[in-house]
Design an enzyme around this catalytic site. Structure first.
Site, mmCIF file in Angstrom:
data_model
loop_
_atom_site.group_PDB
_atom_site.id
_atom_site.type_symbol
_atom_site.label_atom_id
_atom_site.label_comp_id
_atom_site.label_asym_id
_atom_site.label_seq_id
_atom_site.Cartn_x
_atom_site.Cartn_y
_atom_site.Cartn_z
ATOM 1 N N LYS A 1 -3.801 -29.696 -76.093
ATOM 2 C CA LYS A 1 -3.345 -30.050 -74.468
ATOM 3 C C LYS A 1 -4.994 -29.812 -73.830
ATOM 4 C CE LYS A 1 -0.459 -25.945 -74.664
ATOM 5 N NZ LYS A 1 0.083 -24.278 -74.327
ATOM 6 N N LYS B 1 6.417 -26.310 -85.522
ATOM 7 C CA LYS B 1 6.804 -25.167 -84.564
ATOM 8 C C LYS B 1 8.294 -24.778 -84.385
ATOM 9 C CE LYS B 1 3.001 -27.311 -81.453
ATOM 10 N NZ LYS B 1 2.954 -27.314 -80.141
ATOM 11 N N GLU C 1 4.275 -23.229 -87.233
ATOM 12 C CA GLU C 1 4.618 -21.309 -86.094
ATOM 13 C C GLU C 1 5.179 -20.621 -86.393
ATOM 14 O OE1 GLU C 1 4.611 -23.341 -82.703
ATOM 15 O OE2 GLU C 1 6.136 -20.632 -81.993
ATOM 16 N N ASP D 1 2.678 -17.196 -83.274
ATOM 17 C CA ASP D 1 2.308 -16.552 -82.196
ATOM 18 C C ASP D 1 2.736 -15.806 -81.308
ATOM 19 O OD1 ASP D 1 2.022 -18.596 -79.897
ATOM 20 O OD2 ASP D 1 4.254 -19.119 -79.490
#
Lengths: 276, 276, 276, 276, 276, 276
Positions: E132, E164, E194, E215
């Site tokens: 990000k 993910k 994840e 997560d």
């Protein structure tokens, strides 16, 4: 070919759009306003550069409908329609100046070339351009010369050898210059030599040469040079060529007359965009 | 500024060098041959474009020693030296044409601008250029105009608003066009309006405007327009400006006279490179 | 010429460095560690590509001291030093693979060319390359061929005309193909024609041609073709050329033997970097 | 992925087209002539590089109809059709050489990889490539290796750590080198160490390592190294790998065999374009 | 490494200079005016981005004398000098904003990272960044994170596998996703998964995995996850990490805590340029 | 305009894709798997950057079907849908992060601007941005400011003159600085002056000025400055502007309040992509 001209047109558009784009049009013209526009001549001449000019509209807005009313190389009268563009008004207005800058410059070159070619019509000579082109636009300008009835000289330093006065001086004469050139030139590379005197020409012909550039000779000397060559090489005349001098030069019997003026100093052909 | 002009010069050199480079010079001139060269004028005029032209030599061979004999904007007579380049002959010859193409074009623009500026000397008017510049060379050409004694108009579509006839038509009149422009323009963005009639001018002045472009008016109408404006906006005249028409236009009292010819159709200034 | 090869080397380095650069070297080797490195051959051959290879070191770290121990085109034995690089270890290690990739590939091409040229020594024939080069590296590979004793064919589609079988078929025969080519070719553009039969050759010679490509002919037919040409055009043999077949082809009297293998399939010359 | 390979193909095409484009085809083949062409093998092998090769046709002329007859990675016999291209003849001919240069090189790499992979079939070892790829084409060549049944090593200096002999020497031994690497490596970065001796290997295993490169060891030593590792790290063999040596190396029980030859020296797979 | 960051800085400068350059400075400051300038902090923090910031001055004017007063990664107090630049005033003023924009953004990221790292000091956890980052500036921002005491996650989609939730869903579960990943991943590519639940974690550990991304788990669940992993994989926590939440997350025993905020939302560190 | 933003998005995508592309998705998700995805907010705010964000999907895979659920500048609540993307899953996943990075940053800027604009609602003042933007993203960030209800200051150093304290000092005072500026500024270039004292303001007003930047003045002094200006110039306040200080500044009667924070330090707006 689009792959070659697109980068040129893209640079031209971005140069005009800058960072914020066409702020006048974006402020005033609603996004969904449509127009029909016509590109038309304001004076008679020869059209060239249509591919590049119309690509400017397409790159700005791929949804614009573009129609050609004539082809490059055609003689147009004053007020004649060259192309129609229809669709969103914003795209038409934002691309207008870049498109016209490309079209009017190339058409100016074609028109100047045509005038010079017409001035020597009836002789065997052809007009050729030089490397005195606008930096960055050589491909387009060489094409405009062809559309004006001229032919192309070298496209750059790498596609043929042209031995000039400075090369001869630095090599110590025509003979060593020519010999070194022959030794390095690939079998598909032609060699042309600039000669200022008939003695140089005699040397060149003895060794063998594809073409000779007869630079700044009087018509009289040029005629003798053509006779000396006698078909064994292509003959090209250069130096102070214009509409007045060209016919006498052509009458000497040279094959080619090269002229920098048609690319470096021809005025544009005036064209405009009108919204219906 | 070098960061801005280097990409232009690099593209121009690579366009000329192609893939194989200067095959004539590489074949004929030994790698270690040195020369002293001089760039000199072949006709009187105003010099411009020296930064770009001399950068061509530096990019080809950074070891070349380059010396300027004059600055951009200076008036030179025929045969005057403009710059000296010394060092390896190969680099000098390979960069020659690109350098001269840049220098002679920009000097041609400066010379044309100077002539026009001189023609209206004694009036308050100044010559300004337009966006009718050579695609890809706008930055250099705008600078050449300044060196010729002219001033610059917009550099592109994004640094000021110029509301033209088509904008007015699509907006439905001067008033809505101006209002939308005012609403969108940042506080550092000036707005100019093209007016064809005195009625349009009256509307514009009522709303308020930074500059008005008086397009294709007779000197008589233009004089009345200037009187109407009375200092409340900058006045710019345009349309068929040349050495003959400019003085009468300037005499109307306008602040600026814009002319596309100086960038799109000015002949080059003839310059050459001589090896000592 | 650096202006031409720098973009190639820069792309090659960035391809290897990616986003994070040489993470191994940066982690392990302190910033101020210096080394003296030597690039040396691991097998005998001909060196080529030194300009590009050494530029990789210079672009990574301009403070590196670089010394050439030989020139491109020189025959080297196993273990011979080609160049020395001294300075910060990080730069030496980070540029190593890119430099060697360039150098070993170009040296491989030069070595293969040299072997082929040696195989036909004593004949009048010369080895020439084709357009079957590595995408993106043509300029470097053409130069490597010259350093191996070969000559260059066209650099691309634009610097000479080569009329192939498909062109002839689409034009409806040798004659219309040649006529259209002659009409469009500039005066410095040579035209070569691929001929598969002696009938085609006869047609071409009647019209006039700069060079003929004798494709996939038997030595016997090729000998008859050379006799038919009788010096009126350059003769080039092509098709399945290798060290075994080349001598018989050369013995037919052709001027040139073109070979794609030397650029598309030559093994690299093994070179390595040793730290003292 | 097109976003990644398009710049490579574009550079390759422009390198071939130069400034004036395909002057032979443009002179001889009318604009509206259509053809149906087939790309076919001239020898058996493994196909790779189809995306890039066919993109060359699409970039030259987006109206061409392109159909694949097989997928990358497929084994093809001599004369087998690989793709069909139909549409304007000019585009087909102008893109032909660039497309074939890409396709035949990548297919050559896939074919060489497949041969090596087949030579060690039945063992647990896999073939991996190196960073000894063609400058500018690494992405395509790594993909070709996968299509040939090989696996990929690092894509560049930044996506994994490979500690080589020079790193070890400059760090003062395996231990300090490994410790510095561990300290800097992100948690998703693997570390591989080149070991020349079993002592170095012992040190590395004690500290912990993801993979070890067993360089230029005899099969006997390599077998002992594999036993020492005992599954605690990936084992990779390198040094003089070819079709003859690979089986013995694979028999030592190593996980991977890396080979530079498949990318730097594999001959192309011969493919041609035939017009129906 | 300069080769990597120079294109970023060049784009940033040209974005600010536009076509006409710094018209204010060029109008007001004479060409030969010299200054001594100091870049100093306006608030305490961690410095980062010095290479890029100072390169802006060098690219604008290579004659500027630049001196660093500290290194990246150093903690600075309010008013502390970071660098000195001396030379022509024009270059200093024209590069100022671009240099400060780069420096203050990177220093802001380093400062935010440092604060987060300090907040978890004493635990075994380390702060890592995410993808990000600011489009176009990832390389600089990843480096700034390191200078702030953090570590780097993947640099992009290609240097490690991060499976993910969407990947798991599209594959039909953790098991098939992991198996496909293992099959394709090169031997130097790590795979992270994840996991949202402890069941998923159990599956992953059974198959084997390099790292797991826990997560949005509660500290309690996370603690159990760390216990389940028991050193067999690297554990990374993510989701709503900030100065308040980080200590509790770190206390669960995870190896890494990843945080997007430090790159996408950290305020800049205020720095200014003062002329002596 | 797409022509301007496409290069930015392309660089952002390639930065993320690196050499090998999205290796996780390519390994796990079959080529023909389709998805329907939704971009939705995770917190309330103002949307901006949709053009750039959605272009990321289109550039990755032109076959994706993209539908906007709102326009830039719209206020959205938590969980609101912003756009729908349907088609091949691979393209959706590979573009996701780049698209969200662009969208969340621009929306963050718009949201911050909106908050500041709301804080001064009811006054005549408007919020304007500065040149303290993210290097490389200025065009997008300036647009985001407009979508947040702010206005734009200069786009760069070349589209207006802003005379700052350093210019004044180097010129020797407000008066010479302003005179030199007036002399050089084109007729469509506005001039703004930063004033720190009322004396400087008096000088500027006497000479005439388009706008004055009242830097770091107390509200009291600013009020007096606005009274002195009395409509003869645009007044802009700057220095330590935030949600708390802005209302008092706006109450002084200034026309504009400029704020660097909205572009250099605004936190992103949290947005995510959900697969149906």
């Amino acid at each position: 070919m689009r792959l070659i001209i697109e980068p040129i047109v893209r640079v031209a558009l971005l140069e005009d759009l800058g960072r914020a784009g066409d702020i006048t049009t974006d402020a005033i013209v609603p996004e969904d306003t449509s127009v029909e526009a016509v590109i038309a001549t304001r004076q008679p001449g020869i059209v060239a550069g249509l591919d590049a000019a119309l690509l400017a509209f397409e790159l700005i807005d791929p949804t614009l409908r573009i129609e050609r009313c004539c082809r490059d190389g055609v003689r147009v009268s004053r007020g004649e329609k060259v192309a129609r563009i229809a669709g969103r008004a914003r795209g038409v207005l934002s691309a207008e100046r870049t498109a016209l800058n490309l079209l009017s410059r190339m058409s100016g070159i074609a028109t100047a070339t045509r005038a010079l070619a017409d001035a020597i019509a009836g002789t065997k000579a052809k007009i050729v351009c030089t490397r005195k082109t606008t930096p960055g636009l050589r491909v387009l300008e060489k094409e405009a010369v062809r559309h004006g009835g001229g032919a192309n000289h070298r496209f750059g330093l790498d596609d043929a050898m042209l031995i000039k006065d400075n090369h001869i001086a630095l090599a110590g004469g025509v003979r060593p210059a020519l010999e070194r050139a022959r030794q390095c030139a690939g079998h598909l590379v032609k060699v042309e030599l600039e000669v200022d005197t008939l003695d140089q020409l005699a040397d060149a012909l003895e060794i063998g040469i594809d073409a000779v550039l007869l630079d700044n000779m009087t018509p009289e000397t040029m005629r003798r040079a053509v006779a000396m060559v006698d078909g064994r090489a292509i003959t090209e005349a250069s130096g102070r060529i214009n509409l007045e001098t060209a016919p006498a030069v052509a009458a000497t019997g040279v094959d080619l007359i090269s002229c920098g003026w048609i690319t470096h100093s021809a005025p544009i052909l005036d064209l405009g965009l009108d919204i219906a």
